[in-house]
Scaffold this active site. Structure first.
Site, PDB file in Angstrom:
ATOM      1  N   SER A  94       0.819  -1.212   0.000  1.00 53.03           N
ATOM      2  CA  SER A  94       0.000   0.000   0.000  1.00 53.03           C
ATOM      3  C   SER A  94       0.861   1.273   0.000  1.00 53.03           C
ATOM      4  CB  SER A  94      -0.925   0.008   1.213  1.00 53.03           C
ATOM      5  OG  SER A  94      -0.191  -0.148   2.394  1.00 53.03           O
ATOM      6  N   GLN A  96       1.760   4.568   1.541  1.00 54.23           N
ATOM      7  CA  GLN A  96       1.631   4.828   2.971  1.00 54.23           C
ATOM      8  C   GLN A  96       2.557   5.930   3.437  1.00 54.23           C
ATOM      9  OE1 GLN A  96       4.388   1.507   4.916  1.00 54.23           O
ATOM     10  NE2 GLN A  96       2.788   0.592   3.658  1.00 54.23           N
ATOM     11  N   HIS A  98       4.316   7.265   7.445  1.00 56.91           N
ATOM     12  CA  HIS A  98       4.434   6.968   8.866  1.00 56.91           C
ATOM     13  C   HIS A  98       4.520   8.260   9.668  1.00 56.91           C
ATOM     14  CE1 HIS A  98       5.035   2.938   7.485  1.00 56.91           C
ATOM     15  NE2 HIS A  98       6.101   3.278   6.809  1.00 56.91           N
ATOM     16  N   LYS A 121       7.995   5.309  13.019  1.00 58.83           N
ATOM     17  CA  LYS A 121       8.397   4.114  12.270  1.00 58.83           C
ATOM     18  C   LYS A 121       9.214   4.490  11.031  1.00 58.83           C
ATOM     19  CE  LYS A 121       6.344  -0.126  10.257  1.00 58.83           C
ATOM     20  NZ  LYS A 121       6.518  -0.089   8.810  1.00 58.83           N
ATOM     21  N   GLU A 123      11.936   3.904   8.245  1.00 54.40           N
ATOM     22  CA  GLU A 123      12.429   2.640   7.701  1.00 54.40           C
ATOM     23  C   GLU A 123      13.464   2.892   6.618  1.00 54.40           C
ATOM     24  OE1 GLU A 123       8.339   0.763   7.057  1.00 54.40           O
ATOM     25  OE2 GLU A 123       8.544   1.817   5.146  1.00 54.40           O
ATOM     26  N   HIS A 248       5.213   6.765   0.410  1.00 58.31           N
ATOM     27  CA  HIS A 248       6.019   5.765  -0.294  1.00 58.31           C
ATOM     28  C   HIS A 248       5.238   4.473  -0.484  1.00 58.31           C
ATOM     29  CE1 HIS A 248       6.657   5.050   4.016  1.00 58.31           C
ATOM     30  NE2 HIS A 248       6.776   3.768   3.706  1.00 58.31           N
ATOM     31  N   ARG A 267      -2.545   4.767   5.495  1.00 62.84           N
ATOM     32  CA  ARG A 267      -2.571   4.283   4.110  1.00 62.84           C
ATOM     33  C   ARG A 267      -3.312   5.216   3.159  1.00 62.84           C
ATOM     34  NH1 ARG A 267      -2.682  -0.161   7.380  1.00 62.84           N
ATOM     35  NH2 ARG A 267      -0.997  -1.613   6.973  1.00 62.84           N
ATOM     36  N   LYS A 273      -7.231  -2.271   3.031  1.00 63.38           N
ATOM     37  CA  LYS A 273      -7.316  -1.846   4.433  1.00 63.38           C
ATOM     38  C   LYS A 273      -7.836  -0.416   4.553  1.00 63.38           C
ATOM     39  CE  LYS A 273      -3.590  -4.832   6.086  1.00 63.38           C
ATOM     40  NZ  LYS A 273      -2.201  -4.835   6.540  1.00 63.38           N
TER      41      LYS A 273
HETATM   42 ZN    ZN Z   1       6.509   2.162   5.090  1.00 65.34          ZN
END
Ligand code: ZN
Length: 397
Positions: A94, A96, A98, A121, A123, A248, A267, A273
């Site tokens: 998806s 998304q 954060h 979060k 990453e 991203h 999302r 979802k």
């Molecule tokens: Zn991510």
């Protein structure tokens, strides 16, 4: 100490023996049996409660093992601050974003059922095979040109709204992207149908990705985000860092991923979802960036560790080191964090030794938890066949 990773079988994973997860697990676990119809999407390496790794010799959960001696295992922290993964992607994840720490705290207190923890979060993804991702907004001028060159997008968003990107910069882009995310389904379908027709005989990368996404997620508004977000093609070893508020999506390929321990995802599409459109729109950074500014470059630790490249994001929770040893080198020293580390071997073999740790024969597929008690360095000897490994650890450099 050698460990087994925890396998996830999410729908978007590559199937059976195609999956990098399977290729690595087969070499680490003699008892593993592959099902070629099943997706193997992720391999988790860490102590996360939703999928802790297991101690190879005893079957004990790595989380329980670590808790027995927090000082000796992870330098006295409460748990590992990161989760280390291999991802193998057949179908887009998806789109998304954060939250940062303060937004995560706010969302968690307001909607604890959706945002289950109060942590940020960030990453990092490092490609293992040719890898395709969407990352951050394109530069404003590029979005303007792309939207204006497709009549159906002008009709969907309104010519005046698209002009705002030119006249009002980030605020204009926010208005235009908000317009897209709030369009009714009928208008979205009409626009996508028209683009699908147009892209049938178009061999641009944009058209190719649009067509693929349409096949996997018919009429999902996320496919129109392609005109707003940078399409990044990564070669093995190249990396992107996803800071808070950066939109991203991973689209295709295999990668190493490392992140702070959190499940907080807002999302925007390519998902069945829940899409939290209001929080998404208010959270994004709309500055736009050139595609060639997006790759995240590693740095050297020091002269002594010349075969180690360190991907070091501007946060404390984790850094990832890539160790790549040329054929001619047989001995090398690698670092260990004072909070411990986890190493995954991608190719080659070696003997790994350190004071206070059993000597290990490591090879492609091996996963090693290195406790903090081992100290700041590990010795590799008898290195063969171009050893490559990735190591996740606390960012205390
Ligand atoms: Zn991510």
């Amino acid at each position: 100490m050698e460990i087994f990773g925890d396998i996830k079988n999410y729908d978007w994973g590559k199937l059976g023996g195609e999956s990098e997860v399977v290729k690595l697990v087969q070499l680490n676990d003699d008892s593993f049996v592959v099902d070629n119809k099943k997706p193997y999407s992720e391999l988790w390496m860490g102590d996360h409660v939703s999928g802790p790794s297991k101690v190879k010799a005893t079957g004990e959960s790595l989380g329980e093992f670590i808790q027995k001696d927090l000082k000796g295992n992870i330098g006295g922290q409460a748990k590992l601050p990161f989760l280390f993964k291999v991802l193998s992607i057949r179908k887009a994840l998806s789109i998304q974003v954060h939250p940062n720490k303060s937004e995560a705290e706010r969302l968690h207190s307001l909607y604890p059922d959706i945002y289950k923890d109060a942590n940020h979060k960030p990453e990092i993804a490092i490609a293992l095979t040719p890898f395709l991702a969407l990352c951050d907004f394109r530069p404003h001028g590029e979005i303007y040109q792309l939207l204006k060159s497709h009549n159906e997008l002008v009709e969907l968003l309104g010519s005046g709204n698209i002009d705002l990107i030119n006249s009002n910069g980030a605020d204009g882009l926010k208005m235009c992207y908000s317009k897209l995310m709030k369009c009714d389904d009928t208008s979205i379908r009409k626009c996508i149908d028209s683009l699908t027709d147009k892209f049938k005989n178009d061999n641009s990368k944009l058209a190719e990705v649009f067509n693929q996404i349409q096949k996997d997620f018919p009429y999902d508004v996320g496919s129109l985000s392609l005109f707003f977000l940078n399409l990044i093609e990564m070669k093995p070893g190249q990396s992107i860092y996803l800071a808070a508020k950066i939109p991203h999506a991973y689209l295709f390929g295999d990668c190493i991923e490392c992140m702070s321990c959190s499940d907080n995802v807002v999302r925007a599409g390519l998902t069945p979802k829940f899409k939290d459109v209001e929080n998404l729109l208010s959270m994004l950074i709309y500055d736009g960036r050139n595609a060639n500014e997006i790759l995240f470059k590693p740095e050297m630790i020091d002269e002594k560790h010349q075969f180690t490249s360190l991907f070091r994001p501007p946060i404390d929770d984790f850094a990832v080191a890539k160790v790549e040893i040329p054929q001619s080198v047989k001995d090398y020293e690698i670092v260990n964090s004072k909070f411990g580390s986890i190493i995954l071997v991608i190719s080659g073999s070696a003997i790994m030794s350190a004071s206070g740790m059993e000597t290990l024969n490591i090879k492609r597929g091996s996963i090693i938890f290195v406790p903090s008690s081992v100290g700041p360095s590990l010795k590799l000897s008898n290195i063969e066949n171009n050893l490559i490994c990735y190591q996740a650890m606390y960012n205390d450099f």
